[in-house]
Scaffold this active site. Sequence first.
Site, PDB file in Angstrom:
ATOM      1  N   ARG A  75     -42.133 -29.447  92.979  1.00 13.55           N
ATOM      2  CA  ARG A  75     -41.648 -29.811  91.165  1.00 13.55           C
ATOM      3  C   ARG A  75     -41.298 -28.364  90.773  1.00 13.55           C
ATOM      4  NH1 ARG A  75     -42.707 -33.359  86.838  1.00 13.55           N
ATOM      5  NH2 ARG A  75     -42.770 -32.255  84.959  1.00 13.55           N
TER       6      ARG A  75
ATOM      7  N   HIS B 233     -34.150 -35.557  88.697  1.00 16.95           N
ATOM      8  CA  HIS B 233     -35.756 -36.047  88.650  1.00 16.95           C
ATOM      9  C   HIS B 233     -35.340 -37.604  89.496  1.00 16.95           C
ATOM     10  CE1 HIS B 233     -39.749 -36.737  88.190  1.00 16.95           C
ATOM     11  NE2 HIS B 233     -39.745 -36.595  86.798  1.00 16.95           N
TER      12      HIS B 233
ATOM     13  N   GLN C  95     -38.278 -40.197  89.221  1.00 16.64           N
ATOM     14  CA  GLN C  95     -38.178 -41.114  87.751  1.00 16.64           C
ATOM     15  C   GLN C  95     -37.335 -42.120  87.779  1.00 16.64           C
ATOM     16  OE1 GLN C  95     -40.567 -40.395  84.984  1.00 16.64           O
ATOM     17  NE2 GLN C  95     -39.465 -42.303  84.514  1.00 16.64           N
TER      18      GLN C  95
ATOM     19  N   ASP D 179     -35.146 -39.198  76.216  1.00 16.21           N
ATOM     20  CA  ASP D 179     -36.073 -38.103  76.627  1.00 16.21           C
ATOM     21  C   ASP D 179     -36.017 -36.985  75.789  1.00 16.21           C
ATOM     22  OD1 ASP D 179     -37.881 -36.682  78.230  1.00 16.21           O
ATOM     23  OD2 ASP D 179     -36.056 -36.110  79.848  1.00 16.21           O
TER      24      ASP D 179
ATOM     25  N   CYS E 121     -39.392 -41.412  79.513  1.00 17.60           N
ATOM     26  CA  CYS E 121     -40.004 -40.921  80.850  1.00 17.60           C
ATOM     27  C   CYS E 121     -41.369 -40.282  80.565  1.00 17.60           C
ATOM     28  CB  CYS E 121     -39.063 -40.352  81.872  1.00 17.60           C
ATOM     29  SG  CYS E 121     -38.889 -38.419  81.147  1.00 17.60           S
TER      30      CYS E 121
ATOM     31  N   ARG F 229     -44.221 -45.224  88.397  1.00 17.98           N
ATOM     32  CA  ARG F 229     -43.743 -43.930  89.031  1.00 17.98           C
ATOM     33  C   ARG F 229     -44.766 -44.146  90.432  1.00 17.98           C
ATOM     34  NH1 ARG F 229     -42.623 -39.105  86.804  1.00 17.98           N
ATOM     35  NH2 ARG F 229     -42.929 -38.158  89.125  1.00 17.98           N
TER      36      ARG F 229
END
Length: 297
Positions: A102, A129, A132, A218, A256, A284
């Site tokens: 990450r 991402h 996600q 988001d 998310c 997830r």
Amino acid sequence: MSLTTDDFLDIDDLSPAELDQVLDRAATLKAGADDARLPDATLAMIFEKPSTRTRVSFETGMTDLGGHAMFLGPEDIQLGHGEPLRDTARVLGRYVDAVMARLFDHADVEVLAEYADCPVINGLTDEAHPCQTLADLLTIREYAGEDVHVAWVGDGNNVGQSFVVGAAMAGIDVTVATPAEYRMDETVFDRAAAFGADPTVITDPEAAVADADVVYTDVWISMGQEGEREEKLAAFDGFQVNESLLAGTDAAVMHCLPAHRGEEITNDVLESDRALAWEQAENRLHAQKALLVELLS
């Protein structure tokens, strides 16, 4: 059928058939109808950015599968400052079965993948991402099936960019509404077009949500963009997902997380029956377990 990719850096590292394969396995794992295991496998988890969902879902997922996950924060390893990143990658590839990273710079995860002799998974970069997106597509599949229209409303950020490409691969119709100065990179729409999709791109959030089955938003100020806060808040005036924007629709709402309540979404909407954010968060875990099994089995 084994995946043709060794790494998962972008959602379209998978083919549409492989994407279906991962989502199918995620569904069976979630239902308890799949006994796939990764006994004694070790996942190195590299974090430049803090996380709740990414860390806990990957670590729990590896435990559920009979493996082990190892947290490596900025102070734990010499990530690009004590030694070249390629050297860290070479060493990790000889120790562990997979690496999840990450990071800020997408180029760094590409270096890890080039030099690590094991699968590398992008847990988030400033450009993408994909993990996600796996969870998002699983959530949409559970909620609405395949015949669905999704409106992305807000910033053209990493989450949105991965989602638009993933939706194209899954045959999902998407409308993207962003301020003109914060639109998605044009290459995102080129990648979507490669799968036969033609997302609608507009700057009017009301028009975007009018026929939507799902509205996805988001944060407007992503990690590392705090210095742009006032500028971005002004640019996103009118893009908040609130009851007024959703009035007259039956659209579900996705986010998310983490959410900045009162900015891109209101507390009332996030706490309403419209919200699918908690299903996304749970998924997830299931989607990443499926990805790990498909990459490592």
